[in-house]
Design a protein around this motif. Sequence first.
Motif, PDB file in Angstrom:
ATOM      1  N   ASN A  14       0.863  -1.172   0.000  1.00 19.26           N
ATOM      2  CA  ASN A  14       0.000   0.000   0.000  1.00 19.26           C
ATOM      3  C   ASN A  14       0.903   1.227   0.000  1.00 19.26           C
ATOM      4  O   ASN A  14       1.680   1.441   0.936  1.00 19.26           O
ATOM      5  CB  ASN A  14      -0.898   0.010   1.231  1.00 19.26           C
ATOM      6  CG  ASN A  14      -1.911   1.149   1.184  1.00 19.26           C
ATOM      7  OD1 ASN A  14      -1.540   2.305   1.266  1.00 19.26           O
ATOM      8  ND2 ASN A  14      -3.196   0.791   1.058  1.00 19.26           N
ATOM      9  N   ALA A  15       0.814   2.012  -1.036  1.00 20.68           N
ATOM     10  CA  ALA A  15       1.736   3.134  -1.196  1.00 20.68           C
ATOM     11  C   ALA A  15       1.622   4.123  -0.060  1.00 20.68           C
ATOM     12  O   ALA A  15       2.623   4.650   0.439  1.00 20.68           O
ATOM     13  CB  ALA A  15       1.483   3.828  -2.527  1.00 20.68           C
ATOM     14  N   TYR A  18       3.292  11.478  -2.454  1.00 18.73           N
ATOM     15  CA  TYR A  18       2.597  10.219  -2.727  1.00 18.73           C
ATOM     16  C   TYR A  18       2.141  10.157  -4.182  1.00 18.73           C
ATOM     17  O   TYR A  18       2.338   9.152  -4.876  1.00 18.73           O
ATOM     18  CB  TYR A  18       1.410  10.079  -1.773  1.00 18.73           C
ATOM     19  CG  TYR A  18       0.378   9.068  -2.220  1.00 18.73           C
ATOM     20  CD1 TYR A  18       0.595   7.681  -2.053  1.00 18.73           C
ATOM     21  CD2 TYR A  18      -0.820   9.484  -2.814  1.00 18.73           C
ATOM     22  CE1 TYR A  18      -0.353   6.761  -2.487  1.00 18.73           C
ATOM     23  CE2 TYR A  18      -1.766   8.574  -3.238  1.00 18.73           C
ATOM     24  CZ  TYR A  18      -1.516   7.210  -3.084  1.00 18.73           C
ATOM     25  OH  TYR A  18      -2.451   6.300  -3.516  1.00 18.73           O
ATOM     26  N   GLN A  68       3.362   7.477  -7.052  1.00 24.10           N
ATOM     27  CA  GLN A  68       2.382   6.639  -7.734  1.00 24.10           C
ATOM     28  C   GLN A  68       2.483   6.796  -9.251  1.00 24.10           C
ATOM     29  O   GLN A  68       2.410   5.816 -10.004  1.00 24.10           O
ATOM     30  CB  GLN A  68       0.963   7.009  -7.270  1.00 24.10           C
ATOM     31  CG  GLN A  68       0.625   6.548  -5.866  1.00 24.10           C
ATOM     32  CD  GLN A  68       0.457   5.050  -5.768  1.00 24.10           C
ATOM     33  OE1 GLN A  68       1.467   4.340  -5.586  1.00 24.10           O
ATOM     34  NE2 GLN A  68      -0.765   4.535  -5.916  1.00 24.10           N
ATOM     35  N   LYS A 127       5.577   4.977 -10.558  1.00 28.34           N
ATOM     36  CA  LYS A 127       5.401   3.517 -10.528  1.00 28.34           C
ATOM     37  C   LYS A 127       4.459   3.054 -11.632  1.00 28.34           C
ATOM     38  O   LYS A 127       4.730   2.076 -12.342  1.00 28.34           O
ATOM     39  CB  LYS A 127       4.867   3.111  -9.150  1.00 28.34           C
ATOM     40  CG  LYS A 127       4.624   1.624  -8.987  1.00 28.34           C
ATOM     41  CD  LYS A 127       5.929   0.824  -9.073  1.00 28.34           C
ATOM     42  CE  LYS A 127       5.662  -0.641  -8.739  1.00 28.34           C
ATOM     43  NZ  LYS A 127       6.854  -1.494  -9.009  1.00 28.34           N
ATOM     44  N   ALA A 128       3.357   3.771 -11.813  1.00 29.59           N
ATOM     45  CA  ALA A 128       2.384   3.393 -12.838  1.00 29.59           C
ATOM     46  C   ALA A 128       2.970   3.538 -14.230  1.00 29.59           C
ATOM     47  O   ALA A 128       2.731   2.698 -15.120  1.00 29.59           O
ATOM     48  CB  ALA A 128       1.137   4.252 -12.694  1.00 29.59           C
ATOM     49  N   PHE A 148      -3.798  11.311 -11.276  1.00 30.11           N
ATOM     50  CA  PHE A 148      -3.607  10.648  -9.977  1.00 30.11           C
ATOM     51  C   PHE A 148      -4.137  11.482  -8.819  1.00 30.11           C
ATOM     52  O   PHE A 148      -4.002  11.098  -7.656  1.00 30.11           O
ATOM     53  CB  PHE A 148      -2.112  10.360  -9.761  1.00 30.11           C
ATOM     54  CG  PHE A 148      -1.604   9.271 -10.649  1.00 30.11           C
ATOM     55  CD1 PHE A 148      -1.522   7.958 -10.181  1.00 30.11           C
ATOM     56  CD2 PHE A 148      -1.235   9.524 -11.957  1.00 30.11           C
ATOM     57  CE1 PHE A 148      -1.064   6.952 -11.006  1.00 30.11           C
ATOM     58  CE2 PHE A 148      -0.769   8.518 -12.778  1.00 30.11           C
ATOM     59  CZ  PHE A 148      -0.679   7.223 -12.321  1.00 30.11           C
ATOM     60  N   TRP A 153      -4.234  -1.007 -13.244  1.00 32.99           N
ATOM     61  CA  TRP A 153      -3.172  -0.760 -12.234  1.00 32.99           C
ATOM     62  C   TRP A 153      -3.782  -0.169 -10.977  1.00 32.99           C
ATOM     63  O   TRP A 153      -3.414  -0.521  -9.863  1.00 32.99           O
ATOM     64  CB  TRP A 153      -2.130   0.187 -12.835  1.00 32.99           C
ATOM     65  CG  TRP A 153      -0.882   0.321 -11.985  1.00 32.99           C
ATOM     66  CD1 TRP A 153       0.223  -0.435 -12.040  1.00 32.99           C
ATOM     67  CD2 TRP A 153      -0.675   1.296 -10.945  1.00 32.99           C
ATOM     68  NE1 TRP A 153       1.137  -0.039 -11.116  1.00 32.99           N
ATOM     69  CE2 TRP A 153       0.603   1.059 -10.410  1.00 32.99           C
ATOM     70  CE3 TRP A 153      -1.448   2.328 -10.413  1.00 32.99           C
ATOM     71  CZ2 TRP A 153       1.141   1.807  -9.373  1.00 32.99           C
ATOM     72  CZ3 TRP A 153      -0.907   3.068  -9.389  1.00 32.99           C
ATOM     73  CH2 TRP A 153       0.385   2.835  -8.866  1.00 32.99           C
ATOM     74  N   TRP A 154      -4.768   0.755 -11.157  1.00 31.39           N
ATOM     75  CA  TRP A 154      -5.430   1.360  -9.996  1.00 31.39           C
ATOM     76  C   TRP A 154      -6.222   0.318  -9.224  1.00 31.39           C
ATOM     77  O   TRP A 154      -6.285   0.373  -7.999  1.00 31.39           O
ATOM     78  CB  TRP A 154      -6.380   2.462 -10.459  1.00 31.39           C
ATOM     79  CG  TRP A 154      -5.665   3.772 -10.737  1.00 31.39           C
ATOM     80  CD1 TRP A 154      -4.481   4.168 -10.250  1.00 31.39           C
ATOM     81  CD2 TRP A 154      -6.134   4.821 -11.574  1.00 31.39           C
ATOM     82  NE1 TRP A 154      -4.144   5.410 -10.718  1.00 31.39           N
ATOM     83  CE2 TRP A 154      -5.166   5.848 -11.552  1.00 31.39           C
ATOM     84  CE3 TRP A 154      -7.269   5.011 -12.383  1.00 31.39           C
ATOM     85  CZ2 TRP A 154      -5.305   7.027 -12.266  1.00 31.39           C
ATOM     86  CZ3 TRP A 154      -7.404   6.195 -13.068  1.00 31.39           C
ATOM     87  CH2 TRP A 154      -6.412   7.204 -13.022  1.00 31.39           C
ATOM     88  N   HIS A 189      -3.404  -1.338  -7.192  1.00 28.74           N
ATOM     89  CA  HIS A 189      -2.611  -0.542  -6.244  1.00 28.74           C
ATOM     90  C   HIS A 189      -3.403   0.556  -5.560  1.00 28.74           C
ATOM     91  O   HIS A 189      -2.902   1.160  -4.596  1.00 28.74           O
ATOM     92  CB  HIS A 189      -1.415   0.098  -6.968  1.00 28.74           C
ATOM     93  CG  HIS A 189      -0.451  -0.900  -7.526  1.00 28.74           C
ATOM     94  ND1 HIS A 189      -0.576  -1.435  -8.800  1.00 28.74           N
ATOM     95  CD2 HIS A 189       0.650  -1.480  -6.980  1.00 28.74           C
ATOM     96  CE1 HIS A 189       0.412  -2.283  -9.017  1.00 28.74           C
ATOM     97  NE2 HIS A 189       1.179  -2.338  -7.919  1.00 28.74           N
ATOM     98  N   ARG A 221      -6.060   4.119  -5.630  1.00 26.53           N
ATOM     99  CA  ARG A 221      -5.912   5.526  -6.023  1.00 26.53           C
ATOM    100  C   ARG A 221      -6.568   6.369  -4.946  1.00 26.53           C
ATOM    101  O   ARG A 221      -7.783   6.381  -4.806  1.00 26.53           O
ATOM    102  CB  ARG A 221      -6.569   5.781  -7.373  1.00 26.53           C
ATOM    103  CG  ARG A 221      -6.518   7.250  -7.804  1.00 26.53           C
ATOM    104  CD  ARG A 221      -7.285   7.448  -9.116  1.00 26.53           C
ATOM    105  NE  ARG A 221      -7.286   8.847  -9.510  1.00 26.53           N
ATOM    106  CZ  ARG A 221      -8.122   9.777  -9.043  1.00 26.53           C
ATOM    107  NH1 ARG A 221      -9.040   9.426  -8.139  1.00 26.53           N
ATOM    108  NH2 ARG A 221      -8.055  11.031  -9.463  1.00 26.53           N
TER     109      ARG A 221
END
Length: 738
Positions: A581-582, A650, A654, A657-658, A682, A700-701, A704, A706
């Motif tokens: 979890n970011a 953050y 994100q 990474k995405a 984002f 991806w969201w 991970h 959003r």
Amino acid sequence: MAIHPGLVEDLAAGTRDLYAEAEARLLGIIARQLAAGLDAPGWAERKLAAVQQLRRASQAVVDELGKAVELEVFDVVAEAYNEGHRAAVAELGALSDDARALVDDVTPNAQAVDRLAQETVDVVTSTHRSILRAVVDRFRAIVAEVTATPLLGTGTRRQATQDAMRRFADQGITSFVDRAGRRWQLTSYAEMAVRTSVGRAATEAHMRTLSDAGIDLVIVSDAPRECPLCRPWEGRVLAIDGPTGERTVEVEHAVEDGRMIPVKVAGTLDEARLAGFQHPNCRHSVSAYTPGLTAPEQAESDPAGYEAGQRQRAIERNIRKHKRREAAAVTPEAQRAARLKVRQWQGAMRDHIAAHPDLRRLRHREQPGASNLPEQRTEATPEQVEAARVWSGDERAVREMSDDDLAAAMRSNLLDDRARARIEAEADRRDLDDLLARIRPGGTLAEDLTQFSDQELARAFVHLDDADALRVMAEMDRRDLTTRLPGVSPDLVGLSAHDLAERARVADPDTLALLTAEAARRDLLARLFPGGHLLADLAEVGDDELAWCMQYATGEEMLRIAAEMDRRDAVDMPQPADTGNAADDLLADTNALADALAPAANPDGWGALADDAVWAAAVGDDQGGTAPDDDHDDEPRMTRRQAREMYDEYVYLQFLKAEEDCNGYLLNKKGQAAGWSAQSLFRGPARIAYANASDELKEWWAQHGRLTQAEFIEKATGQTQRWATNARFNESKEQQKR
């Protein structure tokens, strides 16, 4: 330079004076003996009885004269030989360096000098044997003549004595008769012999030096008022040696190799001398003849000038004659008469000089015992000598002079503007050479440039290569930066080390403190920035010095300083969190960093330390305010403002990474057409983000997550946010549409 016997004849002045003084003393001895008891009875008997006394007094004068003459003759002959040698060396200035060095190494021939000197001494002192006899004989003759005069009724004894002494003074002590039957006065003969000898010495040395240098031909000068003996040789080329008689020879051109040119030779130098050339009193000189370069002068005959010069010599002889009569006078009447004659002949001299403006009156020749010698010259001062070198020399001559020589020439006050400009230009050249030698010792730019002033660096700049010029530019930039630093005196930054030292010698305590600080700053720069660059090894540099270096360091050097400080203050940093979890990972990393840096303040609050009061409280300064309470248990983990700032980090993480996971496919065609930024998806409402996101990003969201800002603040602070609930509902709805 050309040389003739007249240039060194003044060396005979010392010998002339010795004999003139001796003659005057001998005449005085005779006059005193004759004048004593002149009117008393038995005068003749007493005078004849005093012959032995007269002989002893005269012998003492002659003995003293012989010793002095020998020393004087050897000195002047050697000096004349050296003058001739130096004249030839100066004349050979156009030769190659090797040839000139060879001539310079040749020392005057000692055997030739001794031979000439001894010959002269023998010739001159040979007359001494007849001096005593001449004195005694003349004394006896005068006594006899004076004794007979009253008996014959032709005059008084006093008149007869005066007449006899006048004739004796006119004739002088004629102690020598030459082969032609001419009787020579003691002074004139000695002077003539020495003058001839020094002239021979100078010309012999001159010719020997030219011959050693490989020069076989010389040219005769065109002298004014030439005599009939020398007139045929004026402007003619002569050979130093070889066959006699006129001839034409083929010689190589002085500057064009292989080119032969014809030169008409009038004869040899010895042949010309046998014909009367360079006789005593001759003013003709000879100099080296350079084939193809020397232009023979067109000789101009001047018989009228010669006759005028001879008339001047005759007037000088009459002036000297009557001055001798005045010195030998026994009666006041005779003294007055002789003095009147001197004035008459001096008036004749003035009239003659006025009628012939090219002649110059030489008063030394009008003195008793004088002949054709110039007046005694005052020895030139060192300043006058060096000024003459600047006048007469070329640029090379000025370069060969030392700094002291140039300073002496400037002190002479004899130089014109052009000569001063030459000296100033040479001084500037030497200063520049000295500066470049200090700035580039051995051809390499000095490591420490702080010792040179701004003006010195600017002057040397145009003479440096590109690499050295860049270093000088960097040093000047560093100085500009230094002038803006606190605690630095800008007017001292651009001074050289020498200038700082000069100021320190006369500085007051306050100024001396500033100079000391500037010197210490330069020492630090030279030690910590050798060659203008930060030390390669910073391990031995103190913390304070490292901090001081930061004001002069470049960007790359700042990174090295930071790395060195990190090495010294190394802290075991925690590994990044990886919970999947970011948001949780970011919060966990923040808390771990705060724990690792304890007891230092939380990094999130470092920005507040820019306030002096907060900083003073943090470091425990009593004057900065009260330290904050250490009990933070009841405070939230993070404020809303801090959470908002962390949300930006953050979002950025994100996005990175995405972008990596989706291979850059973050926008769909609609989003690309609308010009949306991929990073803007984002943050903000989920409806807009999902409407413009690619299928890969939506997937991806889903994996991970959003988080909106409200959701992130709620998670970071632990406080429920009203907008977070709505954001989660909208996010869920958009995910269900997939």
